[in-house]
Design a protein around this motif. Structure first.
Motif, PDB file in Angstrom:
ATOM      1  N   GLU A   1       0.831  -1.209   0.000  1.00 12.77           N
ATOM      2  CA  GLU A   1       0.000   0.000   0.000  1.00 12.77           C
ATOM      3  C   GLU A   1       0.867   1.261   0.000  1.00 12.77           C
ATOM      4  N   LEU A   2       1.954   1.247   0.748  1.00 10.38           N
ATOM      5  CA  LEU A   2       2.875   2.386   0.766  1.00 10.38           C
ATOM      6  C   LEU A   2       3.475   2.592  -0.626  1.00 10.38           C
ATOM      7  N   ASP A   3       3.887   1.510  -1.254  1.00  6.64           N
ATOM      8  CA  ASP A   3       4.450   1.621  -2.596  1.00  6.64           C
ATOM      9  C   ASP A   3       3.426   2.149  -3.591  1.00  6.64           C
ATOM     10  N   GLU A   4       2.195   1.698  -3.483  1.00  5.53           N
ATOM     11  CA  GLU A   4       1.146   2.190  -4.377  1.00  5.53           C
ATOM     12  C   GLU A   4       0.920   3.683  -4.162  1.00  5.53           C
ATOM     13  N   ALA A   5       0.927   4.125  -2.925  1.00  5.93           N
ATOM     14  CA  ALA A   5       0.771   5.556  -2.643  1.00  5.93           C
ATOM     15  C   ALA A   5       1.919   6.351  -3.260  1.00  5.93           C
ATOM     16  N   ASP A   6       3.141   5.835  -3.158  1.00  4.98           N
ATOM     17  CA  ASP A   6       4.293   6.510  -3.765  1.00  4.98           C
ATOM     18  C   ASP A   6       4.187   6.539  -5.282  1.00  4.98           C
ATOM     19  N   ILE A   7       3.725   5.455  -5.871  1.00  8.17           N
ATOM     20  CA  ILE A   7       3.557   5.398  -7.323  1.00  8.17           C
ATOM     21  C   ILE A   7       2.565   6.473  -7.767  1.00  8.17           C
ATOM     22  N   GLN A   8       1.489   6.618  -7.020  1.00  2.81           N
ATOM     23  CA  GLN A   8       0.498   7.652  -7.341  1.00  2.81           C
ATOM     24  C   GLN A   8       1.092   9.045  -7.142  1.00  2.81           C
ATOM     25  N   ALA A   9       1.778   9.246  -6.044  1.00  4.74           N
ATOM     26  CA  ALA A   9       2.331  10.567  -5.734  1.00  4.74           C
ATOM     27  C   ALA A   9       3.378  11.001  -6.755  1.00  4.74           C
TER      28      ALA A   9
ATOM     29  N   VAL B   1       4.190   7.571 -11.386  1.00  4.65           N
ATOM     30  CA  VAL B   1       4.921   6.535 -12.117  1.00  4.65           C
ATOM     31  C   VAL B   1       3.951   5.841 -13.059  1.00  4.65           C
ATOM     32  N   LYS B   2       4.341   5.776 -14.325  1.00  6.62           N
ATOM     33  CA  LYS B   2       3.476   5.175 -15.345  1.00  6.62           C
ATOM     34  C   LYS B   2       4.017   3.864 -15.894  1.00  6.62           C
ATOM     35  N   GLY B   3       5.288   3.575 -15.605  1.00  3.54           N
ATOM     36  CA  GLY B   3       5.880   2.347 -16.119  1.00  3.54           C
ATOM     37  C   GLY B   3       7.198   2.070 -15.436  1.00  3.54           C
ATOM     38  N   THR B   4       7.762   0.932 -15.785  1.00  2.00           N
ATOM     39  CA  THR B   4       9.048   0.547 -15.224  1.00  2.00           C
ATOM     40  C   THR B   4      10.036   0.294 -16.345  1.00  2.00           C
ATOM     41  N   PRO B   5      11.302   0.580 -16.126  1.00  2.00           N
ATOM     42  CA  PRO B   5      11.828   1.179 -14.907  1.00  2.00           C
ATOM     43  C   PRO B   5      11.567   2.672 -14.876  1.00  2.00           C
ATOM     44  N   THR B   6      11.474   3.218 -13.696  1.00  2.00           N
ATOM     45  CA  THR B   6      11.374   4.659 -13.486  1.00  2.00           C
ATOM     46  C   THR B   6      12.447   5.032 -12.471  1.00  2.00           C
ATOM     47  N   PHE B   7      13.201   6.052 -12.775  1.00  2.00           N
ATOM     48  CA  PHE B   7      14.269   6.497 -11.890  1.00  2.00           C
ATOM     49  C   PHE B   7      13.993   7.924 -11.452  1.00  2.00           C
ATOM     50  N   SER B   8      14.331   8.195 -10.191  1.00  2.00           N
ATOM     51  CA  SER B   8      14.251   9.566  -9.705  1.00  2.00           C
ATOM     52  C   SER B   8      15.313   9.740  -8.633  1.00  2.00           C
ATOM     53  N   VAL B   9      15.751  10.978  -8.485  1.00  2.29           N
ATOM     54  CA  VAL B   9      16.703  11.325  -7.442  1.00  2.29           C
ATOM     55  C   VAL B   9      16.124  12.510  -6.686  1.00  2.29           C
ATOM     56  N   LYS B  10      15.946  12.323  -5.382  1.00  2.00           N
ATOM     57  CA  LYS B  10      15.371  13.360  -4.532  1.00  2.00           C
ATOM     58  C   LYS B  10      14.039  13.846  -5.089  1.00  2.00           C
ATOM     59  N   GLY B  11      13.247  12.912  -5.572  1.00  2.00           N
ATOM     60  CA  GLY B  11      11.915  13.235  -6.055  1.00  2.00           C
ATOM     61  C   GLY B  11      11.842  13.774  -7.466  1.00  2.00           C
ATOM     62  N   GLU B  12      12.961  13.930  -8.133  1.00  2.00           N
ATOM     63  CA  GLU B  12      12.972  14.451  -9.500  1.00  2.00           C
ATOM     64  C   GLU B  12      13.073  13.298 -10.491  1.00  2.00           C
TER      65      GLU B  12
ATOM     66  N   ARG C   1      13.483   9.240 -19.851  1.00  4.38           N
ATOM     67  CA  ARG C   1      13.764   7.845 -20.152  1.00  4.38           C
ATOM     68  C   ARG C   1      14.799   7.652 -21.253  1.00  4.38           C
ATOM     69  N   LEU C   2      15.332   8.732 -21.841  1.00  9.86           N
ATOM     70  CA  LEU C   2      16.270   8.569 -22.944  1.00  9.86           C
ATOM     71  C   LEU C   2      17.461   7.703 -22.568  1.00  9.86           C
ATOM     72  N   ASN C   3      18.163   8.071 -21.537  1.00  9.95           N
ATOM     73  CA  ASN C   3      19.309   7.303 -21.067  1.00  9.95           C
ATOM     74  C   ASN C   3      19.320   7.381 -19.543  1.00  9.95           C
ATOM     75  N   PRO C   4      18.386   6.697 -18.886  1.00  3.97           N
ATOM     76  CA  PRO C   4      18.259   6.875 -17.439  1.00  3.97           C
ATOM     77  C   PRO C   4      19.486   6.426 -16.658  1.00  3.97           C
ATOM     78  N   GLN C   5      20.208   5.421 -17.134  1.00  2.18           N
ATOM     79  CA  GLN C   5      21.365   4.958 -16.383  1.00  2.18           C
ATOM     80  C   GLN C   5      22.421   6.057 -16.275  1.00  2.18           C
ATOM     81  N   GLN C   6      22.745   6.713 -17.377  1.00  2.00           N
ATOM     82  CA  GLN C   6      23.755   7.774 -17.331  1.00  2.00           C
ATOM     83  C   GLN C   6      23.242   8.962 -16.532  1.00  2.00           C
ATOM     84  N   GLN C   7      21.993   9.319 -16.730  1.00  2.00           N
ATOM     85  CA  GLN C   7      21.428  10.436 -15.978  1.00  2.00           C
ATOM     86  C   GLN C   7      21.371  10.119 -14.489  1.00  2.00           C
ATOM     87  N   LEU C   8      21.022   8.887 -14.153  1.00  2.00           N
ATOM     88  CA  LEU C   8      20.996   8.482 -12.754  1.00  2.00           C
ATOM     89  C   LEU C   8      22.398   8.578 -12.162  1.00  2.00           C
ATOM     90  N   TYR C   9      23.377   8.072 -12.866  1.00  2.00           N
ATOM     91  CA  TYR C   9      24.763   8.139 -12.416  1.00  2.00           C
ATOM     92  C   TYR C   9      25.184   9.593 -12.191  1.00  2.00           C
TER      93      TYR C   9
END
Length: 128
Positions: free
Chosen positions: A83-91, A94-105, A109-117
Motif C-alpha cells: 500500500e505504501l508503494d502504491e501511494a508513492d507510485i500515485q504521488a 509513475v506510469k511504467g518501469t523502470p522509473t528512476f528519480s533522485v530526490k523526487g525528480e 527515459r532517454l538514457n536513465p542509467q547515465q542520468q541516474l549516475y
C-alpha cells in the motif's frame, strides 16, 4: 549484492502483486536476495500469468519454504508495504518501469542509467 534500500513494487501486470508478496515472504525467511534474483531472472516464464506458478517454482528452487510463505502472503505488514508503494507510485505519477528519480525528480527515459549516475554523483559531491 546487498539491498541497503528497499525496492519499490510497481504492480502493473497480472501476477505482480503475488510476486511482490513472494519477495516479502522470502524476506521474512532471510532469503530475499536469492529469491528476488532467481524469480526476476525467470520472469519471462511467469510474466502476466495470474497464478505465477513458475515464480513459485523458481522461488522454491532458490530455497523459499513455500508453505511458510503462503501462510504470510497476506500478513498486515506485507499489505502495508504494498500500500505504501502504491501511494508513492500515485504521488510520483509513475506510469511504467523502470522509473528512476533522485530526490523526487524524475529522470527522462532517454538514457536513465547515465542520468541516474550523473545525478547521484552530483548529489554525493554536494554533501561533501
Amino acid at each position: 549484492m546487498l539491498w541497503n534500500e528497499r525496492l519499490r513494487y510497481a504492480l502493473f501486470h497480472r501476477g505482480s502483486e503475488e510476486a511482490a508478496r513472494i519477495f516479502e515472504a522470502a524476506r521474512k525467511q532471510g532469503l530475499y536476495e536469492p529469491v528476488l534474483q532467481a524469480v526476476l531472472e525467470a520472469q519471462p516464464r511467469w510474466h502476466d500469468d495470474p497464478q505465477i506458478q513458475a515464480a513459485w517454482e523458481t522461488a522454491e528452487a532458490a530455497g523459499l519454504g513455500v508453505e511458510k510463505a503462503r501462510e504470510v502472503l497476506n500478513a498486515p505488514e506485507i499489505t502495508a508495504t504494498l500500500e505504501l508503494d502504491e501511494a508513492d507510485i500515485q504521488a510520483f505519477e509513475v506510469k511504467g518501469t523502470p522509473t528512476f528519480s533522485v530526490k523526487g525528480e524524475p529522470l527522462p527515459r532517454l538514457n536513465p542509467q547515465q542520468q541516474l549516475y550523473d545525478l547521484v554523483r552530483s548529489e554525493v559531491a554536494a554533501t561533501r
